[in-house]
Design a protein around this motif. Sequence first.
Motif, PDB file in Angstrom:
ATOM      1  N   ALA A  18     -32.111  52.715  28.163  1.00  0.00           N
ATOM      2  CA  ALA A  18     -31.556  51.531  27.479  1.00  0.00           C
ATOM      3  C   ALA A  18     -30.060  51.403  27.761  1.00  0.00           C
ATOM      4  O   ALA A  18     -29.384  52.387  28.058  1.00  0.00           O
ATOM      5  N   SER A  19     -29.557  50.188  27.630  1.00  0.00           N
ATOM      6  CA  SER A  19     -28.118  49.975  27.830  1.00  0.00           C
ATOM      7  C   SER A  19     -27.302  50.653  26.738  1.00  0.00           C
ATOM      8  O   SER A  19     -26.156  51.034  26.971  1.00  0.00           O
ATOM      9  N   ASP A  20     -27.897  50.819  25.552  1.00  0.00           N
ATOM     10  CA  ASP A  20     -27.238  51.522  24.451  1.00  0.00           C
ATOM     11  C   ASP A  20     -28.221  52.564  23.903  1.00  0.00           C
ATOM     12  O   ASP A  20     -28.954  52.301  22.945  1.00  0.00           O
ATOM     13  N   PRO A  21     -28.260  53.753  24.519  1.00  0.00           N
ATOM     14  CA  PRO A  21     -29.235  54.771  24.110  1.00  0.00           C
ATOM     15  C   PRO A  21     -29.155  55.162  22.638  1.00  0.00           C
ATOM     16  O   PRO A  21     -30.187  55.376  22.000  1.00  0.00           O
ATOM     17  N   ASP A  22     -27.931  55.244  22.085  1.00  0.00           N
ATOM     18  CA  ASP A  22     -27.801  55.601  20.664  1.00  0.00           C
ATOM     19  C   ASP A  22     -28.457  54.556  19.778  1.00  0.00           C
ATOM     20  O   ASP A  22     -29.184  54.889  18.842  1.00  0.00           O
ATOM     21  N   ARG A  23     -28.220  53.302  20.068  1.00  0.00           N
ATOM     22  CA  ARG A  23     -28.826  52.218  19.282  1.00  0.00           C
ATOM     23  C   ARG A  23     -30.342  52.238  19.436  1.00  0.00           C
ATOM     24  O   ARG A  23     -31.081  52.026  18.465  1.00  0.00           O
ATOM     25  N   CYS A  24     -30.804  52.499  20.643  1.00  0.00           N
ATOM     26  CA  CYS A  24     -32.248  52.572  20.891  1.00  0.00           C
ATOM     27  C   CYS A  24     -32.875  53.663  20.021  1.00  0.00           C
ATOM     28  O   CYS A  24     -33.888  53.434  19.365  1.00  0.00           O
ATOM     29  N   ARG A  25     -32.274  54.850  20.008  1.00  0.00           N
ATOM     30  CA  ARG A  25     -32.809  55.947  19.177  1.00  0.00           C
ATOM     31  C   ARG A  25     -32.777  55.571  17.699  1.00  0.00           C
ATOM     32  O   ARG A  25     -33.716  55.864  16.955  1.00  0.00           O
ATOM     33  N   GLN A  26     -31.706  54.902  17.257  1.00  0.00           N
ATOM     34  CA  GLN A  26     -31.614  54.476  15.851  1.00  0.00           C
ATOM     35  C   GLN A  26     -32.707  53.464  15.527  1.00  0.00           C
ATOM     36  O   GLN A  26     -33.337  53.545  14.467  1.00  0.00           O
ATOM     37  N   ASP A  27     -32.930  52.504  16.429  1.00  0.00           N
ATOM     38  CA  ASP A  27     -33.981  51.503  16.204  1.00  0.00           C
ATOM     39  C   ASP A  27     -35.348  52.166  16.106  1.00  0.00           C
ATOM     40  O   ASP A  27     -36.156  51.823  15.247  1.00  0.00           O
ATOM     41  N   TRP A  28     -35.593  53.132  16.972  1.00  0.00           N
ATOM     42  CA  TRP A  28     -36.871  53.827  16.936  1.00  0.00           C
ATOM     43  C   TRP A  28     -37.007  54.632  15.653  1.00  0.00           C
ATOM     44  O   TRP A  28     -38.075  54.701  15.061  1.00  0.00           O
ATOM     45  N   ALA A  29     -35.924  55.235  15.184  1.00  0.00           N
ATOM     46  CA  ALA A  29     -35.964  56.000  13.935  1.00  0.00           C
ATOM     47  C   ALA A  29     -36.271  55.084  12.759  1.00  0.00           C
ATOM     48  O   ALA A  29     -37.054  55.433  11.872  1.00  0.00           O
ATOM     49  N   ARG A  30     -35.676  53.905  12.746  1.00  0.00           N
ATOM     50  CA  ARG A  30     -35.925  52.953  11.662  1.00  0.00           C
ATOM     51  C   ARG A  30     -37.342  52.394  11.725  1.00  0.00           C
ATOM     52  O   ARG A  30     -37.968  52.147  10.707  1.00  0.00           O
ATOM     53  N   ALA A  31     -37.838  52.191  12.926  1.00  0.00           N
ATOM     54  CA  ALA A  31     -39.146  51.562  13.088  1.00  0.00           C
ATOM     55  C   ALA A  31     -40.295  52.567  13.024  1.00  0.00           C
ATOM     56  O   ALA A  31     -41.442  52.178  13.072  1.00  0.00           O
TER      57      ALA A  31
END
Length: 148
Positions: A18-31
């Motif tokens: 992803a272009s923003d790996p940290d945000r991607c991991r956060q989104d996956w954690a929330r979802a």
Amino acid sequence: MASGNPHDAALTWLASAASDPDRCRQDWARAGAALLLLPAGQQWDLLSVPDGLGLPALGLLTRLPGGGPALAGGGQVGFLVPVGTAARWFGTGVKVAGPGLWVALPHPARRRHGLRWLVPPDGSGRLVDPALLEMALHDAAARRHTAG
């Protein structure tokens, strides 16, 4: 990543596309175990084949070194292969995703129906060897032909 969860390394590796790996991991954690769209052609390409060929091919690949992440859903089996493979792959019924295309991938821990990992990524960056995949698909097609 200090949680010790065995899927953390896989999640980090997938998110690195992803272009923003940290945000991607956060989104996956929330979802939770939801699907996320990730760009192909960054860390891997995706080759998908009908499950009538993909499942027997995967059965062979799991017995050989050179296997790697594979997922299933919608009557297809998808294999994560090295970047550039999609541009060089030709075959009837094969769908490819490389640079410029996005794919939906499930959380590495997802084991439910629908789109799911058959062989989840392990976080090492290991991918399916394209030469072995081609051999396994030819073997599956030959067995299917002789059985029918």
